[in-house]
Write a protein that holds these residues in place. Structure first.
Motif, PDB file in Angstrom:
ATOM      1  N   LYS A  45     -16.363   0.029  24.902  1.00 54.89           N
ATOM      2  CA  LYS A  45     -15.340   0.206  23.699  1.00 54.89           C
ATOM      3  C   LYS A  45     -14.146  -0.526  23.575  1.00 54.89           C
ATOM      4  N   ASN A  46     -13.557  -0.682  24.881  1.00 58.65           N
ATOM      5  CA  ASN A  46     -12.328  -1.382  24.838  1.00 58.65           C
ATOM      6  C   ASN A  46     -12.332  -2.863  25.090  1.00 58.65           C
ATOM      7  N   SER A  47     -13.569  -3.542  25.101  1.00 57.47           N
ATOM      8  CA  SER A  47     -13.780  -4.923  25.053  1.00 57.47           C
ATOM      9  C   SER A  47     -14.606  -5.281  23.867  1.00 57.47           C
ATOM     10  N   PRO A  48     -14.138  -5.777  23.160  1.00 61.26           N
ATOM     11  CA  PRO A  48     -15.141  -6.308  21.827  1.00 61.26           C
ATOM     12  C   PRO A  48     -15.990  -7.313  22.262  1.00 61.26           C
ATOM     13  N   THR A  49     -17.482  -7.294  21.674  1.00 59.32           N
ATOM     14  CA  THR A  49     -18.460  -8.192  21.713  1.00 59.32           C
ATOM     15  C   THR A  49     -18.314  -9.431  20.811  1.00 59.32           C
ATOM     16  N   VAL A  50     -18.580 -10.422  21.261  1.00 59.47           N
ATOM     17  CA  VAL A  50     -18.702 -11.713  20.399  1.00 59.47           C
ATOM     18  C   VAL A  50     -20.141 -11.856  19.934  1.00 59.47           C
ATOM     19  N   PRO A  51     -20.619 -11.971  18.430  1.00 58.24           N
ATOM     20  CA  PRO A  51     -21.818 -12.059  18.279  1.00 58.24           C
ATOM     21  C   PRO A  51     -22.180 -13.744  18.416  1.00 58.24           C
ATOM     22  N   LEU A  52     -23.461 -13.639  19.025  1.00 58.34           N
ATOM     23  CA  LEU A  52     -23.769 -14.846  19.359  1.00 58.34           C
ATOM     24  C   LEU A  52     -24.465 -15.838  18.362  1.00 58.34           C
ATOM     25  N   ASP A  53     -25.089 -15.045  17.249  1.00 59.62           N
ATOM     26  CA  ASP A  53     -25.645 -15.770  16.098  1.00 59.62           C
ATOM     27  C   ASP A  53     -24.547 -16.247  15.217  1.00 59.62           C
ATOM     28  N   GLY A  54     -23.158 -16.221  15.472  1.00 56.93           N
ATOM     29  CA  GLY A  54     -22.252 -16.762  14.698  1.00 56.93           C
ATOM     30  C   GLY A  54     -21.978 -18.401  15.115  1.00 56.93           C
ATOM     31  N   TYR A  55     -22.431 -18.621  16.250  1.00 64.54           N
ATOM     32  CA  TYR A  55     -21.987 -20.099  16.692  1.00 64.54           C
ATOM     33  C   TYR A  55     -23.356 -21.108  16.682  1.00 64.54           C
TER      34      TYR A  55
ATOM     35  N   PHE B 265     -26.150  16.320  42.406  1.00 65.94           N
ATOM     36  CA  PHE B 265     -25.234  15.248  42.574  1.00 65.94           C
ATOM     37  C   PHE B 265     -25.378  13.859  42.019  1.00 65.94           C
ATOM     38  N   LEU B 266     -26.589  13.458  42.053  1.00 62.29           N
ATOM     39  CA  LEU B 266     -27.097  12.246  41.596  1.00 62.29           C
ATOM     40  C   LEU B 266     -26.854  12.190  40.111  1.00 62.29           C
ATOM     41  N   TYR B 267     -27.146  13.167  39.342  1.00 62.06           N
ATOM     42  CA  TYR B 267     -27.056  13.158  37.826  1.00 62.06           C
ATOM     43  C   TYR B 267     -25.349  12.938  37.498  1.00 62.06           C
ATOM     44  N   ARG B 268     -24.492  13.627  38.582  1.00 65.80           N
ATOM     45  CA  ARG B 268     -23.169  13.614  38.122  1.00 65.80           C
ATOM     46  C   ARG B 268     -22.773  11.922  38.417  1.00 65.80           C
ATOM     47  N   ILE B 269     -23.093  11.473  39.215  1.00 64.56           N
ATOM     48  CA  ILE B 269     -22.716  10.034  39.491  1.00 64.56           C
ATOM     49  C   ILE B 269     -23.322   9.122  38.169  1.00 64.56           C
ATOM     50  N   ALA B 270     -24.409   9.331  37.877  1.00 62.86           N
ATOM     51  CA  ALA B 270     -25.128   8.517  36.823  1.00 62.86           C
ATOM     52  C   ALA B 270     -24.429   8.937  35.434  1.00 62.86           C
ATOM     53  N   ALA B 271     -24.058   9.923  35.297  1.00 67.03           N
ATOM     54  CA  ALA B 271     -23.340  10.402  34.003  1.00 67.03           C
ATOM     55  C   ALA B 271     -22.142   9.745  34.019  1.00 67.03           C
ATOM     56  N   ASN B 272     -21.459   9.910  35.162  1.00 72.88           N
ATOM     57  CA  ASN B 272     -19.909   9.317  35.157  1.00 72.88           C
ATOM     58  C   ASN B 272     -19.733   7.753  35.012  1.00 72.88           C
ATOM     59  N   LEU B 273     -20.897   7.094  35.652  1.00 74.12           N
ATOM     60  CA  LEU B 273     -20.904   5.701  35.361  1.00 74.12           C
ATOM     61  C   LEU B 273     -21.240   5.130  34.251  1.00 74.12           C
ATOM     62  N   SER B 274     -22.365   5.916  33.594  1.00 73.11           N
ATOM     63  CA  SER B 274     -22.563   5.538  32.100  1.00 73.11           C
ATOM     64  C   SER B 274     -21.534   5.766  31.204  1.00 73.11           C
ATOM     65  N   PHE B 275     -20.831   7.060  31.405  1.00 72.24           N
ATOM     66  CA  PHE B 275     -19.602   7.124  30.298  1.00 72.24           C
ATOM     67  C   PHE B 275     -18.540   6.156  30.740  1.00 72.24           C
ATOM     68  N   ASN B 276     -18.256   5.734  32.049  1.00 73.86           N
ATOM     69  CA  ASN B 276     -17.380   4.568  32.465  1.00 73.86           C
ATOM     70  C   ASN B 276     -17.522   3.265  31.769  1.00 73.86           C
ATOM     71  N   ALA B 277     -18.881   3.163  31.714  1.00 75.61           N
ATOM     72  CA  ALA B 277     -19.585   1.677  31.076  1.00 75.61           C
ATOM     73  C   ALA B 277     -19.359   1.885  29.589  1.00 75.61           C
ATOM     74  N   LEU B 278     -19.644   3.256  29.011  1.00 75.72           N
ATOM     75  CA  LEU B 278     -19.376   3.240  27.567  1.00 75.72           C
ATOM     76  C   LEU B 278     -17.984   3.015  27.024  1.00 75.72           C
ATOM     77  N   ARG B 279     -17.122   3.599  27.955  1.00 79.01           N
ATOM     78  CA  ARG B 279     -15.625   3.436  27.583  1.00 79.01           C
ATOM     79  C   ARG B 279     -15.170   1.806  28.095  1.00 79.01           C
ATOM     80  N   ALA B 280     -15.614   1.304  28.908  1.00 80.46           N
ATOM     81  CA  ALA B 280     -15.333  -0.244  29.002  1.00 80.46           C
ATOM     82  C   ALA B 280     -15.561  -0.800  27.961  1.00 80.46           C
TER      83      ALA B 280
END
Length: 184
Positions: free
Chosen positions: A81-91, A64-79
């Protein structure tokens, strides 16, 4: 969990103490950012707490715990992917245009420390990360957590034979993607 459901409040503290390292290990296999791993580990236990009244022991609690952990991890990975990051070293934070801020990467060991093994571990982690979602979950739960086919089937909502097939395809994909790095 059943003790907590029965009204023993200290049982939830014990549940967290017993499972934090295991949840942290699972989440860190999916997510490479240590800060995000800490946040998701806490979120897993928050979700367990919220679901405590509805929990029914149809499988082992760890499953039960693994299922929650895996689902949260994949949701975080999907999120991510959908929000690009801005590199800090460019500023630049200075008048000097050549100034670039160095941000340490705490995931890395000191240069030269176990380089070949470290590189191989990175290649393996990347190869596992490149697997399709179900294969990735199956291989992580089987090889890193020692879960049985039945427990993995419960997490993935499929049959144990489907898990066996997923693991076989995952191993073949990993072997194919890593064979160019293997000398023997």
């Amino acid at each position: 969990m059943l003790r907590y459901q029965a009204g023993e409040a200290a049982a939830f503290d014990e549940l967290i103490a017993r499972n934090t390292q295991r949840v942290h290990a699972i989440v860190s296999r999916f997510i490479l950012d240590p800060i995000m791993v800490e946040d998701l580990t806490q979120e897993v236990f928050l979700r367990v707490f919220r679901a405590s009244k509805r929990y029914k022991p149809t499988a082992r609690f760890s499953t039960f715990l693994y299922r929650i952990a895996a689902n949260l991890s994949f949701n975080a990975l999907r999120a991510r992917k959908n929000s690009p990051t801005v590199p800090l070293d460019g500023y630049s934070t200075s008048q000097d245009e050549d100034y670039q801020r160095q941000i340490p990467d705490y995931r890395q060991e000191a240069p030269g420390h176990g380089l070949s093994q470290h590189e191989m571990n990175d290649l393996l982690a990347q190869a596992v990360n490149d697997l399709p979602e179900n294969q990735r979950i199956a291989i992580i739960l089987n090889k890193y957590e020692g879960s049985s086919y039945r427990d993995i089937a419960y997490v993935l909502k499929c049959s144990p034979m489907a898990v066996k097939s997923l693991l076989s395809r995952a191993r073949t994909s990993l072997r194919d993607s890593l064979k160019k790095y293997m000398s023997h």
